[in-house]
Enzyme design. Sequence first.
Site, PDB file in Angstrom:
ATOM      1  CG  HIS A 194      -1.889  -1.059   1.349  1.00 26.53           C
ATOM      2  ND1 HIS A 194      -1.780  -2.077   2.269  1.00 26.53           N
ATOM      3  CD2 HIS A 194      -3.018  -1.308   0.641  1.00 26.53           C
ATOM      4  CE1 HIS A 194      -2.820  -2.898   2.136  1.00 26.53           C
ATOM      5  NE2 HIS A 194      -3.577  -2.461   1.156  1.00 26.53           N
TER       6      HIS A 194
ATOM      7  N   GLY B  56      -3.217  -1.860  -6.857  1.00 27.44           N
ATOM      8  CA  GLY B  56      -2.081  -2.774  -6.939  1.00 27.44           C
ATOM      9  C   GLY B  56      -2.371  -3.923  -7.897  1.00 27.44           C
TER      10      GLY B  56
END
Length: 278
Positions: free
Chosen positions: A37, A147
């Site tokens: 993250h 992601g």
Amino acid sequence: MKTFDTVNALREAVIAAHAKGQTIGLVPTMGALHAGHASLVRRSVSENDVTVVSVFVNPTQFNNPTDLETYPRDLEADKRLLESLGVQYVFAPTVEEAYPEPDIRQFSYPPIDTVMEGARRPCHFRGGGQVVGELVMWCVPTRAYFGEKDFQQIAVVRAMVRDLGFDLELVPCPIQREESGLALSSRNALLTAEERQIAVKISRVLQESKTWGIGVEETQQRVVNEINKIDQLEVEYYEIVDGTTLQPVTEWREDVVGCITVYCGQRPVRLIDNVRYA
Ligand code: PAF
């Protein structure tokens, strides 16, 4: 850094930023933040005037109540990390704030969302679409960061952005890995130290498979066999697909990705990963 738990407070801040002509980067997360993250957040901070990180374990994308219940949560630790990364706004609503009424919106982008995760987790992408759709409407971001570990999610969000005409740039970011090769995931926190060592083997087999020099079907089968041979690992699916349409391919060519889901350990923990062949 400010943390908002209401949509109105978030919208006020976002409207003020837009009025000043600032660009806004949105990083949607379910919290339990890790270095994966952090890489998305760093990128957003470097590319936008303002970064909004949402921290919300979205119930509508879980089809297994135990999975939802045990999903790791630690907002205070998340906030410390986000502050250190230079984030301006954290949005951490309650479920009631995010969904004052049951969300009946249907997001459906077949055939991208009917294979792999979509085939096994019936409400997963509909729920993901609901929350990402809300976040985009509330934040009106210039860019949104996702992601590539959740490879299929990016394809579904791309289809949604096109379908709904959202005016934003979707920024896919590479998978972050431990030195061992294990793909970073919030779910890794649920693994014991021993299971972590075992989970490392998933990415190892995937990497090795790039060197086997055999056909697509044989590669697919051999990956499954190699991983299933390892004690405490059980493949749910391994599919070798076109990187854009996510439909299975039968021959090697450009833009081919292998996507895997493996159950690891006693609990067990559901881990996903992927490998780009070309
Ligand atoms: O990738 C995730 O963590 C979630 O699916 C997302 C995009 C934050 C939506 O809840």
